[in-house]
Design an enzyme around this catalytic site. Structure first.
Site, short mmCIF file in Angstrom:
data_model
loop_
_atom_site.label_atom_id
_atom_site.label_comp_id
_atom_site.label_asym_id
_atom_site.label_seq_id
_atom_site.Cartn_x
_atom_site.Cartn_y
_atom_site.Cartn_z
N LEU B 58 52.03 -1.33 -11.56
CA LEU B 58 51.67 -2.19 -10.42
C LEU B 58 52.27 -1.71 -9.11
CD1 LEU B 58 51.82 -5.72 -12.10
CD2 LEU B 58 49.80 -4.42 -11.40
N HIS B 229 50.10 5.93 -24.80
CA HIS B 229 49.02 6.89 -24.50
C HIS B 229 48.95 8.14 -25.40
CE1 HIS B 229 52.42 8.42 -22.27
NE2 HIS B 229 52.24 7.65 -21.24
N ASP B 302 47.09 2.35 -18.92
CA ASP B 302 47.90 3.26 -18.10
C ASP B 302 47.34 3.30 -16.67
OD1 ASP B 302 49.86 4.96 -17.26
OD2 ASP B 302 49.21 6.70 -18.43
#
Ligand SMILES: [Zn+2]
Lengths: 311, 441
Positions: B58, B229, B302
């Site tokens: 963020l 990931h 991601d």
């Protein structure tokens, strides 16, 4: 021909031969009393060099001036580039200045490709990172043709050294393949890309074995910092296994030539006696660089947007 | 306000009406009537529990020019999310109770999605000393996921201690698996394309070596490991092996790794630069199969916004990462549903139910007063359950336009792509955060 010269792989066989043939005509200009053609009068060529390379920059500068172009040297030192201006902003500046061609040397692979997205000028890649150096491959091919006295179809070329990090090797492999030559890459496995199945070249770890039937042996510079990163143990061992010395020169056929794009490290990849021998073409390569770059600038700047020559 | 949702297909199955009142699904069935409730006709739409993202960047605090909690929350709601987990690689790093509580509060102030802060494993994410994990766990943010994401916890002793230590509060360590010495200067997947483009390679083994080690550590410590990931076929095999051993290993895959390959780098456009990098078509296929068979538990975005100047530059100088929140569901539909690998229930499992369980966000809903952990996500769409859900139009097709995304940044790799399925509405505790594809703030 493509609008830009970014990769040697962009050149068709026809394009490449046209550049080499044009370079032969350009070479005669250097022999005249007035070493100038009016061809690019009023056109602006910008040399945008982010890496120090007096040799390549000067070669392009002489080439552009012999064609009567205006030349601006936009080097990383003493310009806004060194103050951290981005490549994009520099491109927009050059665009606003009305540059017709930008010759770029940059440490980042792909920087010339990015440049084409931000300005209208013809972009010539003068070496980008570990990617390509197409005019070096063209001047090498020009030199081979001249020395061997024939076209390169079937010519056998060994390229020896740090293939992994070499833009010269990448461009040469593609151009030589286009011109019909057979390329063998010679290096320790650490200095070869792991994945190169699609490269049109043979690979060998054994220099002695590769030299027996070559027409050309091209030695690449190996930077000492590769040793500290464990690509090979010592300079001495590298030079013993992959350096070109007098003994190895004797393994080559008598008419075979030795090339080096420079700058050389004597005693590392090439022995002084070999570099200075009549078999070596190192000084001719530098001279031929001007003719080839004249041909490239001339052909790119006088074709229209469809790739047709207008001159 | 109450909402009466008419004729929504629950998890792609039977059509039902749902009455949302006081944050809860108070009625379900056919032909429901309610005089007060606002009616939303949802025939043709699919209802899923609100999506949960375990991996969101963020950028606030520190890089509010790239994204804020507010702009990222808008993007999340538009993507169908009701909860997102904020990675700690902000400035300052979220390695103290103070920073995680700040992020929690910013999320609450925006109120579009629940924002669950993730805490750093090590101080400053420098990989040297453990951050105060327990203090972050005990803080108002009630942190349960810890990660040095962006960096790998490379030191095996530190990783072992972190895995053991967080067991005390049922925490999980989310590892960014990247052996740092094998990726020095790395720019893209090491393979045919990198060797051609002259970009330094990021070898699959750098990811797989860390996953192999960490799976063994998870077994040895009997602690919970989550692998961020996953990007290679080899990683899928290693995780499959760890699960067969019965160890507590979970893993996520990103939408971009399910769709794109390293061939994209031919453009030298760093919008395709991401860490771990885009891999080969064979890896893409293995990841899809791993997600389908449950070896890979969840899809995580991601989502990594970057300011324009950090992408409009040379490849080597660009920051890695791409936007993901607003396109994740569509990419999953294209790669998993349209290929027949998953059905809608499977999508709900991998984008809501399982991520909520891994992140500890699936407790019974908290009522009324502030405080208490974030809860109520990834639960069934059933009577008495929290009204966190999203409605998807599976027949819609849309073209991605970077400029019209809610994120402050523009670094989507899907510019101009035509994608299937669109989020029509999202509800957080019965409040519409998205209606008719538009965010309600
Ligand atoms: Zn990461």
């Amino acid at each position: 021909m493509n609008r830009h010269l970014l990769s040697a792989g962009d050149l068709s066989r026809e394009d490449a031969l046209k550049i080499l043939d044009t370079a032969e005509q350009m070479a005669t200009v250097g022999d005249r009393e007035v070493k100038k053609l009016p061809t690019l009068r009023g056109r602006t060529v910008v040399n945008l060099f982010y890496e120090d390379s007096t040799r390549t920059r000067t070669s392009f500068e002489v080439a552009a001036k012999r064609l009567s172009a205006d030349v601006i040297n936009f080097s990383a030192k003493g310009s806004s580039v060194s103050k951290g201006e981005s490549l994009k902003d520099t491109a927009l500046t050059l665009h606003a200045m009305g540059a017709d061609a930008v010759v770029i040397r940059h440490a980042a692979s792909g920087a010339p490709h990015r440049l084409t997205q931000w300005l209208d000028a013809v972009v010539v890649n003068a070496g980008d990172g570990t990617h390509e150096h197409p005019t070096q491959a063209l001047l090498d091919a020009f030199t081979m043709r001249q020395r061997l006295g024939r076209d390169l179809d079937g010519a056998k070329v060994a390229i020896v050294g740090d293939i992994l990090h070499s833009r010269v090797a990448r461009s040469n492999v593609q151009l030589l393949h286009t011109l019909g030559a057979h390329v063998t890459l010679v290096a320790p496995p650490t200095l070869l890309p792991r994945d190169m199945q699609t490269w049109p070249a043979q690979v060998s770890y054994d220099l002695d074995a590769a030299l027996g039937d070559v027409d050309v042996c091209m030695m690449l510079r190996v930077q000492a910092e590769r040793m500290t990163a464990s690509y090979f143990p010592t300079v001495r061992e590298y030079s013993r296994r992959y350096g070109l010395d007098g003994r190895r020169l004797a393994l080559m056929p008598k008419e075979a030539i030795v090339m080096h794009p420079g700058p050389m490290v004597r005693g590392m990849e090439i022995a002084g006696e070999v570099a200075d021998s009549s078999r070596a073409t190192i000084v001719e390569q530098v001279r031929n660089g001007v003719s080839v770059r004249m041909a490239v600038l001339y052909l790119l700047l006088t074709q229209d947007s469809t790739g047709q020559g207008t001159a | 306000m109450s909402w009466l949702i008419k004729n929504a297909s629950i998890l792609g199955g039977e059509q039902q009406d749902m009455l949302l009142r006081d944050g809860v699904i108070t009625e379900m069935g056919k032909d429901l009537q309610d005089g007060e409730a606002e009616i939303l006709e949802a025939a043709g739409l699919i209802a899923l529990p609100g999506l949960v993202d375990l991996h969101t960047h963020l950028r606030e605090p520190g890089r509010e020019d790239a994204e804020t909690v507010r702009s990222g929350s808008r993007a999340a709601a538009l993507g169908g999310y009701t909860a997102i987990c904020a990675m700690p690689n902000t400035n300052p790093i979220a390695d103290t109770a103070g920073v995680v509580e700040q992020v929690l509060r910013l999320g609450q102030e925006t109120g579009l999605v629940d924002v669950q802060p993730i805490g750093a494993v090590t101080i400053g994410q420098r990989g040297e000393h453990l951050a105060e994990l327990g203090t972050m766990a005990d803080s108002a943010a009630q942190v349960r996921i810890f990660s040095d994401d962006g960096h790998c916890v490379a030191d095996p002793v530190l990783m072992r201690r972190a895995l053991e230590y967080v067991r005390a509060f049922d925490g999980v360590v989310a590892q960014h698996a990247e052996e740092p010495r094998l990726t020095e200067g790395a720019q893209m997947n090491e393979g045919e394309v990198s060797s051609q483009l002259g970009l330094a390679g990021w070898p699959a083994v750098a990811e797989e070596a860390i996953i192999a080690r960490d799976v063994l550590l998870a077994g040895h410590t009997q602690s919970r490991l989550h692998v961020c990931h996953v990007s290679t076929a080899g990683s899928v095999e290693l995780i499959r092996w760890g699960k067969q051993k019965g160890w507590q290993v979970t893993a996520e895959v990103c939408p971009h790794h399910l769709l794109l390959t390293d061939e994209q780098a031919h453009s030298y456009d760093p919008v395709f630069k991401v860490n771990p990098p885009l891999r080969t078509a064979a890896d893409v296929q293995a990841l899809r199969e791993g997600l389908a068979d449950g070896t890979i538990d969840v899809v995580a975005t991601d989502h990594a916004p970057h300011a324009a100047q950090d992408k409009e530059c040379e490849w080597a100088q660009a920051r890695p990462g791409m936007l993901g929140l607003e396109t994740a569901l569509s990419i999953v539909v294209q790669t998993m549903i349209e290929t027949g690998l998953l059905d809608w229930a499977g999508v709900a499992e991998r984008m809501s139910i399982t991520p909520a369980r891994i992140g500890g966000l699936n407790g019974p809903q908290r009522r009324g007063a502030a405080g208490g952990p974030i809860a109520g996500h990834g639960r069934p769409l059933a009577l008495g359950e929290p009204a966190n859900l999203t409605l998807i139009d599976p027949a819609a097709r849309w073209t991605v336009e970077a400029a019209s995304l809610a994120s402050l940044s523009r670094n989507t790799p899907y510019q101009g792509f035509e994608l299937p399925a669109r989020v029509s509405a999202t509800f957080l505790r019965g409040n519409a955060t998205v209606l008719d594809g538009k965010v309600q703030l």
